[in-house]
Structure formats: structure tokens, C-alpha cells
Design an enzyme around this catalytic site. Structure first.
Site, PDB file in Angstrom:
ATOM      1  N   ASP A 143       0.786  -1.358   0.142  1.00 28.07           N
ATOM      2  CA  ASP A 143      -0.138  -0.052  -0.219  1.00 28.07           C
ATOM      3  C   ASP A 143       0.806   1.185   0.131  1.00 28.07           C
ATOM      4  O   ASP A 143       0.412   2.457  -0.587  1.00 28.07           O
ATOM      5  CB  ASP A 143      -0.951   0.057   1.155  1.00 28.07           C
ATOM      6  CG  ASP A 143      -1.973  -1.309   1.205  1.00 28.07           C
ATOM      7  OD1 ASP A 143      -1.933  -1.637   0.342  1.00 28.07           O
ATOM      8  OD2 ASP A 143      -2.383  -1.569   2.193  1.00 28.07           O
ATOM      9  N   GLY A 188      -4.560  -1.286  -2.129  1.00 25.86           N
ATOM     10  CA  GLY A 188      -4.083  -0.263  -1.558  1.00 25.86           C
ATOM     11  C   GLY A 188      -4.804   0.418  -0.362  1.00 25.86           C
ATOM     12  O   GLY A 188      -4.435   1.559   0.273  1.00 25.86           O
ATOM     13  N   GLU A 244      -9.129  -0.014  -4.848  1.00 32.65           N
ATOM     14  CA  GLU A 244     -10.318  -0.722  -4.193  1.00 32.65           C
ATOM     15  C   GLU A 244     -10.714   0.146  -2.982  1.00 32.65           C
ATOM     16  O   GLU A 244     -12.035  -0.300  -2.760  1.00 32.65           O
ATOM     17  CB  GLU A 244      -9.553  -1.835  -3.449  1.00 32.65           C
ATOM     18  CG  GLU A 244      -8.741  -1.828  -2.549  1.00 32.65           C
ATOM     19  CD  GLU A 244      -8.036  -2.668  -1.719  1.00 32.65           C
ATOM     20  OE1 GLU A 244      -8.252  -3.783  -1.877  1.00 32.65           O
ATOM     21  OE2 GLU A 244      -7.284  -2.517  -0.939  1.00 32.65           O
TER      22      GLU A 244
HETATM   23  O1  F6P Z   1      -2.650  -3.859   3.660  1.00 34.40           O
HETATM   24  C1  F6P Z   1      -2.228  -4.570   2.176  1.00 34.40           C
HETATM   25  C2  F6P Z   1      -3.432  -5.254   1.740  1.00 34.40           C
HETATM   26  O2  F6P Z   1      -2.849  -6.033   0.563  1.00 34.40           O
HETATM   27  C3  F6P Z   1      -4.507  -4.364   1.147  1.00 34.40           C
HETATM   28  O3  F6P Z   1      -4.037  -3.686  -0.088  1.00 34.40           O
HETATM   29  C4  F6P Z   1      -5.467  -5.082   1.178  1.00 34.40           C
HETATM   30  O4  F6P Z   1      -6.653  -4.123   1.177  1.00 34.40           O
HETATM   31  C5  F6P Z   1      -5.679  -5.883   2.027  1.00 34.40           C
HETATM   32  O5  F6P Z   1      -4.113  -6.187   2.358  1.00 34.40           O
HETATM   33  C6  F6P Z   1      -6.145  -7.133   2.059  1.00 34.40           C
HETATM   34  O6  F6P Z   1      -6.214  -7.972   3.078  1.00 34.40           O
HETATM   35  P1  F6P Z   1      -6.227  -9.330   3.422  1.00 34.40           P
HETATM   36  O7  F6P Z   1      -4.583  -9.806   3.480  1.00 34.40           O
HETATM   37  O8  F6P Z   1      -6.632  -9.831   4.683  1.00 34.40           O
HETATM   38  O9  F6P Z   1      -7.052 -10.200   2.087  1.00 34.40           O
END
Ligand code: F6P
Length: 405
Positions: A143, A188, A244
């Protein structure tokens, strides 16, 4: 002699194992360090005393090379929010017991802004109980939303994947004579860094992405439809990059949250696809890059992976100098030639804060990225990894799944 422990936390990246290698290699050089423990599933492993001896896991230089090129977190990960230790000390007592039992004198936490909250709280707690364990944070997140540091390990590789994939999507999208819209949803969270990085294609003479929407600007469906119509009047195939995390009506996303209260974000691309189909009526597709953007190490940036290893090693040096409650960060000296140096910052200044895309990077219409911003992104995606392959496929380093929870 003392032992050290290292853990990985938060969302995976292509570079988090390279930082682990950096910690491991640097610690091997230190005569004062004996065992190097890896904590399974981030801080959860320290709470449950679930550690692996990394010297018996990584046996050769070839193992280290393989681990460096392996995406995700070899030790597993977690999204575990420590309570305030003034109110609930139970887990802190367990962590302190693990530290004492294992004679751990330094703990390294490789993670994003939530993980830096853990670094901050643990270092405060250990100071309070007068336990001499240095706690150091090593940054990572695709991110790129950590304050103070110029960028975070993992971001460059993710940005390279996003740009390369959008480039390929651009080629695919122009084959038919009919008009079309392709919407690419990019991770992100609340920061638009990764989505904005897709603009590096403009430096290659591409007009795509024609539209880029980031969470730093309010999103209006009416403006979006009018932007798409306008681009369709100029280009047969319109490519849209969308974060997103842009604001969408209730119900588009699941509404579920993680332990830090972050929403699981997914579905904006599909939502916009349906709107374009019903309102404009042309051929339209949405593509959610999903986890591929954070685990596609076949498109890893050499700059990113090298830097991830260096900052891991710098974390060890920082602890051995007697620091605690610190995060190692990058300070950019220049864009061209690209030069960075590694400094330290207080975990309390980074924990739970977010760094957003500078307002001046975004055009006045709020639907694209200005050219000068590419100077920031470009150096981070440079260089290719010379991957070790087997049967034509990049090889990975893995520990047996029974070790992970
Ligand atoms: O913080 C990193 C990230 O990949 C974000 O970009 C995304 O919204 C989130 O983690 C997704 O979370 P998870 O790993 O729980 O699917």
C-alpha cells in the site's frame, strides 16, 4: 550471548521474505547473537511460544537465495491488534515470558502501519517492566502508506506487476473494432499509491490508463460516466485504473472488517462494470488484480528486493546499537541517479498513521496522475530478478505446512 526473534505480519508482499533474509544474514555475522528464532504467524507465535529455529530451516546460501525470491511470508502472518497494556496485560505477560524463556534480546517485526502499533506498544511495555528486549520495526506493505519512509518494501514489486499487467491488458483490449471499457481494480486500501503507479505506462508513450481514480479524491458516479464517455470518443478501448478504496455505496463490499477495523475491500471494479454496461452499453470487463499484485514475484523489482534485504539488515544493526521502539526507514536523496539512505524513526510516529498520495500528483479533474509524479515511481520498479526455476517455473522456499497454524 543473546538470541533474537523475527516475525512477519500483515498482508503479504513479494519483498517481506527478502527482509527476513536481511535480518538472518546480518544476525549470522554478529558474534553476540546465538539462535535466530522465527515466530510463526507474527506476534501470535510470540504469544504462544511457537517459534522455529531459523538456522535449522535456512541451511545454505542457495536456501537464502530461494527465500529472497519467494513471495508472501514464509513464517505465516497475522492481523493481530495488541490491546492497550494498561488495560489488559495478559498477552504482554505471555510475550514477555517467551522472550525470557528463549533468552531473546531483540525482536524484529516486519510489517505495515498496524504492525508498527505492535512495535510501539511492545517497546513501551518492555521499558515499563524493565525487560531488556529491543523491539525494531522493519517496514513493508504494497500500500506504500507508511509515514516518514519514502516508500515501503513490497510496493515497488507490486507497482511493477500492476504496470506490466496493465500494459498487457492494453494490448489485449484493442484487438476488436468495437468500443470497449476495461476496468482494473487495484489494492492499496485508503491510499492511491499503487493505483497511481499504473501511470508509469504514460512514460512508454501509452495513453492508457486513460482514467485513474484514487481514494484521495471524492468519487462521483456521474463524473465517472461522463469521463468514460469522453474517453470513448477519443479511444476505441478505454482502460480505467481504480483503487479498491474509493468511496462506494453500501452493499458493494462485504462490510466485514479485520481485527484493526479495516474493511475487506473488493468488488468496486465489478460494480463499475455493471454500471458502464447498463448506462453506456458497450463491451465492458472488470479485472480485479487481487492477491496477484502482491505475490507475483516473477515480476519482482530488483531494486525493491535488494532494498528489502538491506533494510532488514539495517534493523539488526539498529537494535545492536541499543535502540528500541524504532522503525528503519528510507530517505530518498535523489530521483536520478536514484539514491536512498536508511535512517530510523520512532515507532510512535508511524504506528496507525497513513501516508496518502500527494495532492499535487493528481490532476485537477481528479481522474489521472500528473507526469512529474512518475519521477517518484520509476526508480522503484527497476531491475529484474534472476529467478531460480524448476520445470520452467520460479522455485519457492517453503517450510512444511504442519509448522504453520
Ligand atoms: O494492506 C495490504 C493489503 O494487501 C491491502 O492492499 C488490502 O486491502 C488488504 O491487505 C487485503 O487484506 P487481506 O490480506 O486480509 O486479504
Amino acid at each position: 550471548m543473546m538470541n533474537i526473534a523475527v516475525a512477519q505480519s500483515g498482508g503479504p508482499t513479494c519483498a517481506i521474505n527478502a527482509s527476513l533474509v536481511g535480518v538472518f544474514k546480518e544476525a549470522l555475522k554478529e558474534s553476540t547473537v546465538d539462535a535466530i528464532f522465527g515466530s510463526i504467524n507474527g506476534i501470535e507465535g510470540m504469544i504462544d511460544n511457537h517459534l522455529v529455529d531459523m538456522k535449522s530451516m535456512i541451511l545454505t546460501n542457495a536456501d537464502m537465495e530461494l527465500l529472497r525470491q519467494t513471495p508472501s511470508t514464509v513464517l505465516g502472518s497475522c492481523r493481530y491488534k495488541l490491546p492497550d497494556w494498561h488495560e489488559d496485560e495478559d498477552v504482554y505477560i505471555k510475550i514477555a515470558n517467551t522472550m525470557k524463556q528463549r533468552n531473546i534480546g531483540a525482536f524484529f517485526y516486519i510489517g505495515g502501519n498496524d504492525s508498527m502499533d505492535t512495535v510501539n506498544k511492545l517497546s513501551e511495555y518492555f521499558a515499563n517492566i524493565e525487560l531488556d528486549v529491543k523491539v525494531i520495526g522493519i517496514p513493508k506493505t504494497i500500500d506504500n502508506d507508511l509515514c516518514i519512509t519514502d516508500h515501503t518494501p513490497g510496493f515497488g514489486s507490486a507497482a511493477k506487476y500492476v504496470a506490466t499487467t496493465m500494459h498487457e491488458i492494453t494490448r489485449d483490449s484493442i484487438v476488436y473494432s468495437i468500443p470497449s471499457v476495461t476496468i482494473v481494480e487495484i489494492m492499496g486500501r485508503h491510499a492511491g499509491w499503487l493505483t497511481a503507479s499504473s501511470a508509469v505506462l504514460h512514460a512508454m508513450g501509452e495513453t492508457a490508463p486513460h482514467l485513474i481514480y484514487v481514494p484521495e479524491r471524492a468519487f462521483s458516479l456521474d463524473s465517472f460516466l461522463s469521463d468514460v464517455r469522453q474517453e470513448l470518443s477519443k479511444h476505441k478501448a478505454v482502460i480505467v485504473a481504480v483503487s479498491e478504496g474509493i468511496e462506494v455505496p453500501e452493499g458493494v463490499q462485504s462490510g466485514l472488517v479485520d481485527n484493526f477495523g479495516h474493511k475487506y475491500l473488493s468488488g468496486i471494479g465489478k460494480y463499475l462494470e455493471d454500471i458502464v454496461r447498463s448506462e453506456i452499453g458497450c463491451k465492458v470487463r472488470s479485472i480485479e488484480l487481487n492477491v496477484m499484485q502482491r505475490c507475483s514475484s516473477h515480476l519482482g523489482s530488483k531494486t525493491d528486493i535488494d532494498e528489502a534485504e538491506e533494510i532488514g539488515a539495517a534493523g539488526v544493526r539498529c537494535a545492536l546499537k541499543g535502540n528500541t521502539g524504532k522503525i528503519v526507514v528510507f530517505k530518498r536523496i535523489s530521483d536520478a541517479p536514484y539514491t536512498v539512505k536508511i535512517e530510523t524513526a520512532n515507532a510512535s510516529d508511524i504506528a496507525n498513521k497513513e501516508k496518502f498520495l500527494p495532492d499535487e500528483y493528481i490532476n485537477s479533474a481528479g481522474n489521472n496522475i500528473r507526469d512529474f509524479a512518475l519521477d517518484y515511481f520509476m526508480p522503484l520498479i527497476q531491475g529484474d530478478l534472476n529467478l531460480v526455476t524448476e520445470h520452467g517455473i520460479p522455485k519457492h522456499f517453503a517450510i512444511h505446512e504442519s509448522v504453520l497454524k
